[in-house]
Design a protein around this motif. Structure first.
Motif, PDB file in Angstrom:
ATOM      1  N   SER A 167       0.798  -1.176  -0.037  1.00 21.58           N
ATOM      2  CA  SER A 167      -0.012  -0.169  -0.082  1.00 21.58           C
ATOM      3  C   SER A 167       0.961   1.195   0.068  1.00 21.58           C
ATOM      4  O   SER A 167       1.952   1.032   0.417  1.00 21.58           O
ATOM      5  CB  SER A 167      -1.048   0.038   1.187  1.00 21.58           C
ATOM      6  N   PRO A 168       0.291   2.522  -0.421  1.00 24.37           N
ATOM      7  CA  PRO A 168       1.332   3.526  -0.373  1.00 24.37           C
ATOM      8  C   PRO A 168       1.667   3.898   0.904  1.00 24.37           C
ATOM      9  O   PRO A 168       2.785   4.452   1.122  1.00 24.37           O
ATOM     10  CB  PRO A 168       0.201   4.713  -0.811  1.00 24.37           C
ATOM     11  N   ALA A 169       1.217   3.566   1.876  1.00 21.80           N
ATOM     12  CA  ALA A 169       1.491   4.067   3.268  1.00 21.80           C
ATOM     13  C   ALA A 169       2.646   3.190   3.819  1.00 21.80           C
ATOM     14  O   ALA A 169       3.773   3.756   4.167  1.00 21.80           O
ATOM     15  CB  ALA A 169       0.391   3.866   4.239  1.00 21.80           C
ATOM     16  N   LYS A 170       2.496   1.969   3.516  1.00 16.89           N
ATOM     17  CA  LYS A 170       3.623   1.150   3.688  1.00 16.89           C
ATOM     18  C   LYS A 170       5.029   1.373   2.593  1.00 16.89           C
ATOM     19  O   LYS A 170       6.129   1.316   3.449  1.00 16.89           O
ATOM     20  CB  LYS A 170       3.324  -0.424   3.295  1.00 16.89           C
ATOM     21  N   SER A 171       4.957   1.937   1.579  1.00 17.24           N
ATOM     22  CA  SER A 171       6.033   2.102   0.857  1.00 17.24           C
ATOM     23  C   SER A 171       6.563   3.483   1.361  1.00 17.24           C
ATOM     24  O   SER A 171       7.801   3.586   1.321  1.00 17.24           O
ATOM     25  CB  SER A 171       5.737   2.357  -0.702  1.00 17.24           C
ATOM     26  N   THR A 172       5.869   4.351   1.804  1.00 15.44           N
ATOM     27  CA  THR A 172       6.332   5.615   2.343  1.00 15.44           C
ATOM     28  C   THR A 172       7.033   5.438   3.417  1.00 15.44           C
ATOM     29  O   THR A 172       8.095   6.034   3.806  1.00 15.44           O
ATOM     30  CB  THR A 172       5.308   6.795   2.406  1.00 15.44           C
ATOM     31  N   THR A 173       6.511   4.559   4.333  1.00 21.52           N
ATOM     32  CA  THR A 173       7.159   4.161   5.542  1.00 21.52           C
ATOM     33  C   THR A 173       8.546   3.584   5.544  1.00 21.52           C
ATOM     34  O   THR A 173       9.559   3.813   6.220  1.00 21.52           O
ATOM     35  CB  THR A 173       5.947   3.337   6.427  1.00 21.52           C
ATOM     36  N   ARG A 174       8.598   2.595   4.539  1.00 21.45           N
ATOM     37  CA  ARG A 174       9.736   2.036   4.333  1.00 21.45           C
ATOM     38  C   ARG A 174      10.846   2.766   3.699  1.00 21.45           C
ATOM     39  O   ARG A 174      12.014   3.071   3.886  1.00 21.45           O
ATOM     40  CB  ARG A 174       9.515   0.901   3.111  1.00 21.45           C
ATOM     41  N   SER A 175      10.387   3.788   2.836  1.00 19.25           N
ATOM     42  CA  SER A 175      11.203   4.779   2.345  1.00 19.25           C
ATOM     43  C   SER A 175      11.987   5.545   3.362  1.00 19.25           C
ATOM     44  O   SER A 175      13.114   6.122   3.310  1.00 19.25           O
ATOM     45  CB  SER A 175      10.858   5.887   1.037  1.00 19.25           C
ATOM     46  N   HIS A 176      11.026   6.078   4.179  1.00 18.37           N
ATOM     47  CA  HIS A 176      11.401   6.933   5.633  1.00 18.37           C
ATOM     48  C   HIS A 176      12.617   5.911   6.202  1.00 18.37           C
ATOM     49  O   HIS A 176      13.371   6.748   6.619  1.00 18.37           O
ATOM     50  CB  HIS A 176      10.321   7.410   6.306  1.00 18.37           C
ATOM     51  N   ALA A 177      12.022   4.828   6.393  1.00 19.94           N
ATOM     52  CA  ALA A 177      13.067   4.109   7.270  1.00 19.94           C
ATOM     53  C   ALA A 177      14.426   3.909   6.482  1.00 19.94           C
ATOM     54  O   ALA A 177      15.176   3.914   7.294  1.00 19.94           O
ATOM     55  CB  ALA A 177      12.535   2.675   7.598  1.00 19.94           C
ATOM     56  N   ARG A 178      14.491   3.637   5.399  1.00 15.71           N
ATOM     57  CA  ARG A 178      15.620   3.663   4.605  1.00 15.71           C
ATOM     58  C   ARG A 178      16.733   4.870   4.856  1.00 15.71           C
ATOM     59  O   ARG A 178      17.773   4.837   5.009  1.00 15.71           O
ATOM     60  CB  ARG A 178      15.511   3.335   3.262  1.00 15.71           C
ATOM     61  N   GLU A 179      15.794   6.108   4.817  1.00 15.51           N
ATOM     62  CA  GLU A 179      16.378   7.378   4.748  1.00 15.51           C
ATOM     63  C   GLU A 179      17.025   7.463   6.099  1.00 15.51           C
ATOM     64  O   GLU A 179      18.395   7.915   6.435  1.00 15.51           O
ATOM     65  CB  GLU A 179      15.428   8.421   4.514  1.00 15.51           C
ATOM     66  N   ARG A 180      16.280   7.219   7.128  1.00 12.97           N
ATOM     67  CA  ARG A 180      16.934   7.422   8.530  1.00 12.97           C
ATOM     68  C   ARG A 180      17.843   6.391   8.684  1.00 12.97           C
ATOM     69  O   ARG A 180      19.207   6.951   9.505  1.00 12.97           O
ATOM     70  CB  ARG A 180      15.819   6.739   9.663  1.00 12.97           C
ATOM     71  N   ARG A 181      18.108   5.086   8.135  1.00 16.65           N
ATOM     72  CA  ARG A 181      19.243   4.152   8.151  1.00 16.65           C
ATOM     73  C   ARG A 181      20.409   4.700   7.608  1.00 16.65           C
ATOM     74  O   ARG A 181      21.604   4.887   8.037  1.00 16.65           O
ATOM     75  CB  ARG A 181      18.925   2.883   7.679  1.00 16.65           C
ATOM     76  N   ARG A 182      20.205   5.359   6.461  1.00 16.31           N
ATOM     77  CA  ARG A 182      21.293   5.839   5.816  1.00 16.31           C
ATOM     78  C   ARG A 182      21.895   7.118   6.470  1.00 16.31           C
ATOM     79  O   ARG A 182      23.246   7.186   6.474  1.00 16.31           O
ATOM     80  CB  ARG A 182      20.735   6.539   4.345  1.00 16.31           C
ATOM     81  N   LEU A 183      21.053   7.990   7.078  1.00 18.68           N
ATOM     82  CA  LEU A 183      21.604   9.074   7.895  1.00 18.68           C
ATOM     83  C   LEU A 183      22.364   8.545   9.370  1.00 18.68           C
ATOM     84  O   LEU A 183      23.476   9.250   9.462  1.00 18.68           O
ATOM     85  CB  LEU A 183      20.313   9.899   8.535  1.00 18.68           C
ATOM     86  N   HIS A 184      21.725   7.574   9.914  1.00 20.38           N
ATOM     87  CA  HIS A 184      22.390   6.961  10.988  1.00 20.38           C
ATOM     88  C   HIS A 184      24.063   6.407  10.564  1.00 20.38           C
ATOM     89  O   HIS A 184      24.922   6.151  11.367  1.00 20.38           O
ATOM     90  CB  HIS A 184      21.650   6.200  11.744  1.00 20.38           C
ATOM     91  N   GLN A 185      23.958   5.868   9.443  1.00 17.32           N
ATOM     92  CA  GLN A 185      25.260   5.137   8.823  1.00 17.32           C
ATOM     93  C   GLN A 185      26.218   6.208   8.756  1.00 17.32           C
ATOM     94  O   GLN A 185      27.434   6.208   8.889  1.00 17.32           O
ATOM     95  CB  GLN A 185      24.887   4.330   7.710  1.00 17.32           C
ATOM     96  N   ASN A 186      25.795   7.498   8.220  1.00 16.26           N
ATOM     97  CA  ASN A 186      26.713   8.535   8.049  1.00 16.26           C
ATOM     98  C   ASN A 186      27.299   9.270   9.125  1.00 16.26           C
ATOM     99  O   ASN A 186      28.102  10.063   9.185  1.00 16.26           O
ATOM    100  CB  ASN A 186      25.920   9.652   7.093  1.00 16.26           C
ATOM    101  N   ASP A 187      26.488   9.250  10.285  1.00 17.22           N
ATOM    102  CA  ASP A 187      26.821   9.870  11.368  1.00 17.22           C
ATOM    103  C   ASP A 187      28.100   9.300  11.947  1.00 17.22           C
ATOM    104  O   ASP A 187      28.945   8.645  12.279  1.00 17.22           O
ATOM    105  CB  ASP A 187      25.695   9.913  12.467  1.00 17.22           C
TER     106      ASP A 187
END
Length: 187
Positions: A167-187
């Motif tokens: 569903s669109p809600a799941k896909s946006t939640t997953r893309s936000h989760a990927r973005e957060r992981r990427r930001l945490h890895q860069n820290d």
């Protein structure tokens, strides 16, 4: 109760009048093949070449008249294949035991097909004319409608591909989760 008896009487009457047209499409093909083989063998054994082609044409007419209307489309397209099969069978039976089977079949089939080709065209035309008179146009129309429906359905399916498993809600939640992981890895 009387209505049911009247309906069953009409059904029996319709069945008895349509008894002449009771062959399926496969049955009509068997009639064409059988008459072609029998007449072809008689033609070879008695030395009457006319019998092979005329027998096939008679078989075509019998099959066209005796096949039920729902199976006429099957019958209309089959005379060339049936003619080749009957010719091959006749040549095979008459060639067995007379030298090289491969050479006998090759020469025999080509010779038989060349000498009886006009009968193939006549038999095919006969089937087409009889089946047109018996209603093959209805079968063609029904087939065309079925194929158009299938194409329409396929076109709708492929026109706008969407991922239905997410569903669109799941896909946006997953893309936000990927973005957060990427930001945490860069820290």
């Amino acid at each position: 109760m009387a209505r049911e008896r009247g309906a069953s009487a009409r059904t029996r009457a319709a069945a008895s009048t349509s008894g002449a047209t009771s062959l399926t499409g496969r049955g009509g093909i068997v009639v064409m093949f059988g008459t072609g083989v029998v007449c072809g063998l008689l033609s070879r054994w008695f030395g009457v070449p006319l019998l092979a082609g005329a027998g096939f044409a008679i078989g075509c007419a019998l099959a066209a008249f005796a096949t039920r209307p729902a199976d006429l489309l099957t019958l209309v397209v089959s005379p060339p294949v049936v003619f080749f099969g009957a010719t091959f069978t006749v040549v095979l039976v008459t060639t067995l035991g007379h030298g090289s089977l491969l050479r006998g079949l090759t020469v025999g089939v080509f010779t038989a097909l060349a000498s009886t080709a006009p009968w193939l065209f006549f038999g095919t035309a006969l089937v087409v004319v009889i089946c047109l008179a018996r209603g093959v146009r209805t079968n063609v129309r029904e087939l065309r409608d079925k194929l158009a429906g299938v194409r329409l359905f396929e076109k709708e399916e492929n026109e706008n591909p969407v991922r239905w498993d997410e569903s669109p809600a799941k896909s946006t939640t997953r893309s936000h989760a990927r973005e957060r992981r990427r930001l945490h890895q860069n820290d």
